[in-house]
Design a protein around this motif. Structure first.
Motif, PDB file in Angstrom:
ATOM      1  N   ARG A   1      -9.489 -19.578 -74.757  1.00  0.00           N
ATOM      2  CA  ARG A   1      -9.192 -20.678 -73.335  1.00  0.00           C
ATOM      3  C   ARG A   1      -8.332 -20.847 -72.335  1.00  0.00           C
ATOM      4  N   GLU A   2      -7.426 -21.325 -73.492  1.00  0.00           N
ATOM      5  CA  GLU A   2      -6.048 -22.001 -73.211  1.00  0.00           C
ATOM      6  C   GLU A   2      -4.777 -20.847 -73.036  1.00  0.00           C
ATOM      7  N   LEU A   3      -3.715 -20.505 -72.413  1.00  0.00           N
ATOM      8  CA  LEU A   3      -2.724 -19.006 -72.895  1.00  0.00           C
ATOM      9  C   LEU A   3      -1.657 -19.545 -71.726  1.00  0.00           C
ATOM     10  N   HIS A   4      -0.771 -19.930 -72.933  1.00  0.00           N
ATOM     11  CA  HIS A   4       0.684 -20.492 -71.830  1.00  0.00           C
ATOM     12  C   HIS A   4       1.652 -19.157 -72.438  1.00  0.00           C
ATOM     13  N   LEU A   5       2.241 -18.808 -70.914  1.00  0.00           N
ATOM     14  CA  LEU A   5       3.263 -18.183 -71.604  1.00  0.00           C
ATOM     15  C   LEU A   5       4.666 -18.841 -70.448  1.00  0.00           C
ATOM     16  N   ASN A   6       4.804 -20.099 -70.296  1.00  0.00           N
ATOM     17  CA  ASN A   6       5.744 -20.234 -69.032  1.00  0.00           C
ATOM     18  C   ASN A   6       7.343 -20.390 -70.178  1.00  0.00           C
ATOM     19  N   ASN A   7       8.109 -19.917 -68.726  1.00  0.00           N
ATOM     20  CA  ASN A   7       9.399 -20.722 -69.310  1.00  0.00           C
ATOM     21  C   ASN A   7       9.526 -18.605 -69.773  1.00  0.00           C
ATOM     22  N   ASN A   8       9.401 -17.453 -70.078  1.00  0.00           N
ATOM     23  CA  ASN A   8       9.664 -16.015 -69.970  1.00  0.00           C
ATOM     24  C   ASN A   8       9.947 -15.505 -68.759  1.00  0.00           C
ATOM     25  N   ASN A   9      10.465 -14.302 -69.891  1.00  0.00           N
ATOM     26  CA  ASN A   9      10.877 -13.433 -69.007  1.00  0.00           C
ATOM     27  C   ASN A   9      10.417 -11.769 -67.664  1.00  0.00           C
ATOM     28  N   ILE A  10       8.559 -12.506 -67.794  1.00  0.00           N
ATOM     29  CA  ILE A  10       7.482 -10.931 -67.904  1.00  0.00           C
ATOM     30  C   ILE A  10       7.632 -10.621 -65.775  1.00  0.00           C
ATOM     31  N   SER A  11       7.757  -9.767 -65.980  1.00  0.00           N
ATOM     32  CA  SER A  11       7.571  -9.763 -64.526  1.00  0.00           C
ATOM     33  C   SER A  11       6.050  -9.360 -63.906  1.00  0.00           C
ATOM     34  N   TRP A  12       5.586  -9.217 -64.252  1.00  0.00           N
ATOM     35  CA  TRP A  12       4.152  -8.513 -63.774  1.00  0.00           C
ATOM     36  C   TRP A  12       2.771  -8.457 -65.410  1.00  0.00           C
ATOM     37  N   LEU A  13       1.903  -8.873 -64.762  1.00  0.00           N
ATOM     38  CA  LEU A  13       0.666  -8.893 -65.306  1.00  0.00           C
ATOM     39  C   LEU A  13      -0.128  -7.490 -65.473  1.00  0.00           C
ATOM     40  N   THR A  14      -0.703  -6.957 -66.566  1.00  0.00           N
ATOM     41  CA  THR A  14      -1.741  -5.886 -66.717  1.00  0.00           C
ATOM     42  C   THR A  14      -2.640  -6.143 -66.369  1.00  0.00           C
ATOM     43  N   ASP A  15      -3.519  -5.443 -65.910  1.00  0.00           N
ATOM     44  CA  ASP A  15      -5.402  -5.270 -65.116  1.00  0.00           C
ATOM     45  C   ASP A  15      -5.474  -5.409 -66.851  1.00  0.00           C
ATOM     46  N   GLY A  16      -5.570  -5.589 -67.550  1.00  0.00           N
ATOM     47  CA  GLY A  16      -6.230  -6.396 -69.016  1.00  0.00           C
ATOM     48  C   GLY A  16      -5.975  -7.746 -68.671  1.00  0.00           C
ATOM     49  N   LEU A  17      -5.840  -8.484 -68.290  1.00  0.00           N
ATOM     50  CA  LEU A  17      -6.218  -9.825 -68.145  1.00  0.00           C
ATOM     51  C   LEU A  17      -7.528  -9.537 -68.079  1.00  0.00           C
ATOM     52  N   LYS A  18      -8.083  -8.605 -66.904  1.00  0.00           N
ATOM     53  CA  LYS A  18      -9.999  -9.216 -66.975  1.00  0.00           C
ATOM     54  C   LYS A  18     -10.741  -9.464 -67.783  1.00  0.00           C
ATOM     55  N   LEU A  19     -10.454  -8.938 -69.246  1.00  0.00           N
ATOM     56  CA  LEU A  19     -10.558  -8.951 -70.030  1.00  0.00           C
ATOM     57  C   LEU A  19     -11.182 -10.521 -71.127  1.00  0.00           C
ATOM     58  N   LEU A  20     -10.059 -11.293 -70.563  1.00  0.00           N
ATOM     59  CA  LEU A  20     -10.053 -12.477 -71.139  1.00  0.00           C
ATOM     60  C   LEU A  20     -10.695 -12.996 -69.716  1.00  0.00           C
ATOM     61  N   ILE A  21     -12.397 -13.614 -70.527  1.00  0.00           N
ATOM     62  CA  ILE A  21     -13.147 -13.631 -69.312  1.00  0.00           C
ATOM     63  C   ILE A  21     -13.831 -15.067 -69.576  1.00  0.00           C
ATOM     64  N   ASN A  22     -13.172 -16.162 -70.884  1.00  0.00           N
ATOM     65  CA  ASN A  22     -13.609 -16.972 -70.749  1.00  0.00           C
ATOM     66  C   ASN A  22     -11.857 -17.494 -71.039  1.00  0.00           C
ATOM     67  N   LEU A  23     -10.949 -17.379 -70.558  1.00  0.00           N
ATOM     68  CA  LEU A  23     -10.106 -17.621 -69.872  1.00  0.00           C
ATOM     69  C   LEU A  23     -10.066 -19.298 -68.417  1.00  0.00           C
ATOM     70  N   GLN A  24      -9.685 -20.539 -69.084  1.00  0.00           N
ATOM     71  CA  GLN A  24      -9.440 -21.731 -68.019  1.00  0.00           C
ATOM     72  C   GLN A  24      -8.751 -22.310 -67.860  1.00  0.00           C
ATOM     73  N   ILE A  25      -7.431 -22.318 -68.516  1.00  0.00           N
ATOM     74  CA  ILE A  25      -5.790 -22.653 -67.738  1.00  0.00           C
ATOM     75  C   ILE A  25      -5.428 -21.507 -68.423  1.00  0.00           C
ATOM     76  N   LEU A  26      -4.343 -20.776 -67.542  1.00  0.00           N
ATOM     77  CA  LEU A  26      -3.494 -20.250 -67.428  1.00  0.00           C
ATOM     78  C   LEU A  26      -2.223 -20.283 -67.347  1.00  0.00           C
ATOM     79  N   ASP A  27      -1.037 -20.315 -68.180  1.00  0.00           N
ATOM     80  CA  ASP A  27       0.563 -21.290 -67.425  1.00  0.00           C
ATOM     81  C   ASP A  27       1.628 -20.385 -67.215  1.00  0.00           C
ATOM     82  N   ILE A  28       2.262 -19.478 -66.163  1.00  0.00           N
ATOM     83  CA  ILE A  28       2.754 -18.261 -66.284  1.00  0.00           C
ATOM     84  C   ILE A  28       3.778 -18.279 -65.760  1.00  0.00           C
ATOM     85  N   SER A  29       4.268 -20.381 -65.464  1.00  0.00           N
ATOM     86  CA  SER A  29       5.169 -20.518 -64.309  1.00  0.00           C
ATOM     87  C   SER A  29       6.650 -20.219 -65.135  1.00  0.00           C
ATOM     88  N   ASN A  30       7.954 -20.223 -64.544  1.00  0.00           N
ATOM     89  CA  ASN A  30       9.001 -19.842 -64.748  1.00  0.00           C
ATOM     90  C   ASN A  30       8.953 -18.851 -65.343  1.00  0.00           C
TER      91      ASN A  30
END
Length: 484
Positions: free
Chosen positions: A271-300
């Motif tokens: 439901r919630e995925l917090h990946l903030n404050n890392n060094n990620i430069s791109w998100l993979t297409d597999g993100l669509k598989l998280l069909i129940n995700l409600q909160i996504l934090d990819i800031s910083n």
């Protein structure tokens, strides 16, 4: 209600009624004054005075009716047995000066506690088993000086424990849990191990908690020492061959992750995925598989673009992507309610429908939002709700680029022409003609002629140029004799 100290009246104690039960709480602040200042004279006799019979009569309650006590931030060193309340279920002693477990937990009378908060104290050990160990459901031991988990935890005495917070202690390793078979039997659904010196070899330990719904193995920005941070090199291994079918909330912030762990997509109930404050430069297409995700934090992070697959996240309500390098959006989830794109490089509002959002922040982009009162209201609402009122406002200003900063063929010709007409003497440049130069101070040898520098096709080396080898007789054993 007199508590026996100067300028401390009954109005400063919160008494909440739960039907026939009571919750007694000393507030953290009173008229802007911290609790530590209010309770400077609040010594142990005064605390005991809180439970005097005449005071309880005024409240029309007795000790048996008190189910919750909140004495956080009271500067307490202990809580004696006189404060034992047999039906107590909630005890909060956070932010005090406890160095040992309170004595009242071993009195034999407080065996019904389900929630125990001992965070932000100075505990060095808590191996002695409290009376409430069998009833305990939630315990917070974070921010102490503990080097090992309690023995009663390792021995699986707390069979009903559901939540454990052991963050920011002094444990340098968890090898003592390596061979523990009890972990697979535990029903822990919420586990917090921030700044806990975890490494890749601890993945096997984490996977043993098969009933996890909440896992926080992040670091914090204010960690007192790098010696206690979680340091993972192959984070994707954590999500391989685990049994986390119930996982709903995952916090991986401040872990120096440089890529999006694709095996996270196995957590279909997330439901919630917090990946903030890392060094990620791109998100993979597999993100669509998280069909129940409600909160996504990819800031910083270092994101340049958001995958178009994000539009398939129909349940996503909150998207935080501030402090990145996003130049455009390829799409957004259809039912998004909160959008944070503060401090990016957006040049337009494509795919952003301000009317459909409850809160939004688009400041510090290359977008001018003039006279948009609805946006300003939703921006302020977001900042107040997320404690980021100190953010800047306005659009980014492009840095002016001089006419010679970007070179082209036309620019090169004009610059060359301009330079040819420049007074060379003014530039302190002296023309040189190497053809007219004469060699000075050259030592002449009679046996060397200019023809010696020319190759005539003869590979033979002249005899007079050969280097004579030194003659060494055979069987010169003296060569191998050690020098004195």
């Amino acid at each position: 209600m007199d508590l026996g100290i100067e300028n401390y009246t009954g109005d400063e104690v919160i008494v909440t009624h739960f039907g026939k039960n009571f919750c007694i709480k000393i507030p953290r602040k009173k008229d802007g004054i911290n609790n530590n200042e209010i309770l400077q004279k609040f010594n142990m006799p005064n605390l005991l005075g809180l439970f005097r019979k005449d005071m309880l009569d005024d409240l029309k309650c007795n000790l048996d009716q008190i189910v919750a006590l909140d004495f956080s931030e009271c500067g307490l060193h202990d809580l004696p047995q006189q404060l034992c309340t047999p039906n107590l279920k909630h005890l909060n002693l956070a932010h005090n000066k406890l160095k040992e477990m309170p004595l009242c937990l071993y009195s034999g009378k407080m065996n019904k506690i389900e929630y125990l908060d001992l965070s932000n104290n100075f505990l060095t050990s808590c191996d002695e088993e409290p009376d409430c160990v069998l009833q305990l459901k939630k315990i917070n031991l974070s921010s102490n000086c503990l080097e090992n988990l309690p023995a009663w935890f390792l021995e699986f005495r707390c069979t009903n424990l559901e939540e454990l917070d052991y963050s920011e202690n002094k444990a340098k390793h968890f090898s003592f849990l390596k061979n523990s078979t009890n972990l697979t039997l535990m029903k822990i659904s919420k586990l917090k191990l921030k700044n806990s010196c975890l490494i890749d070899t601890d993945f096997a330990l984490l996977k043993k908690f098969r009933y996890l719904e909440y896992l926080d193995i992040s670091n914090t920005s204010n960690c007192i020492s790098d010696n206690y941070i979680n340091n993972f090199k192959e984070i994707q291994q954590l999500f391989q061959n685990n049994l986390w079918e119930r996982m709903k909330i995952l916090n991986l912030a401040f872990l120096n992750i440089s890529f999006f762990p694709e095996d996270i997509f196995r957590l279909e109930n997330l439901r919630e995925l917090h990946l903030n404050n890392n060094n990620i430069s791109w998100l993979t297409d597999g993100l669509k598989l998280l069909i129940n995700l409600q909160i996504l934090d990819i800031s910083n992070n270092g994101l340049l673009v958001l995958s178009n697959e994000i539009v398939h996240l129909n349940n996503l309500k909150i998207l935080k992507a501030s402090h990145n390098y996003l130049e455009e959006l390829l799409g957004l989830p259809p039912y998004l309610e909160t959008l944070d794109l503060y401090n990016n490089c957006l040049e337009n509002l494509n795919h952003i429908n301000i009317d459909s959002l409850n809160s939004i922040d688009l400041e510090l982009n290359y977008i001018e939002l003039i006279n948009c009162s609805e946006y300003e209201y939703k921006r302020d609402y977001y900042r107040n709700s997320n404690c980021c009122q100190d953010r800047e406002q306005g659009a980014k200003i492009r840095t002016s680029v001089s006419s010679h900063s970007v070179w082209s063929s036309c620019d090169l010709e004009s610059e060359t022409s301009e330079l040819s007409n420049t007074n060379l003497q003014y530039l302190n440049v002296v023309e040189e003609n190497w053809d007219d130069e004469e060699v000075e101070n050259v030592v002449q040898f009679s046996d060397i002629t200019p023809s010696d520098d020319e190759w005539d096709g003869d590979d033979k080396i002249k005899q007079n140029c050969c280097i004579k080898k030194s003659f060494v007789q055979k069987n010169e054993d003296w060569i191998f004799v050690d020098a004195d």
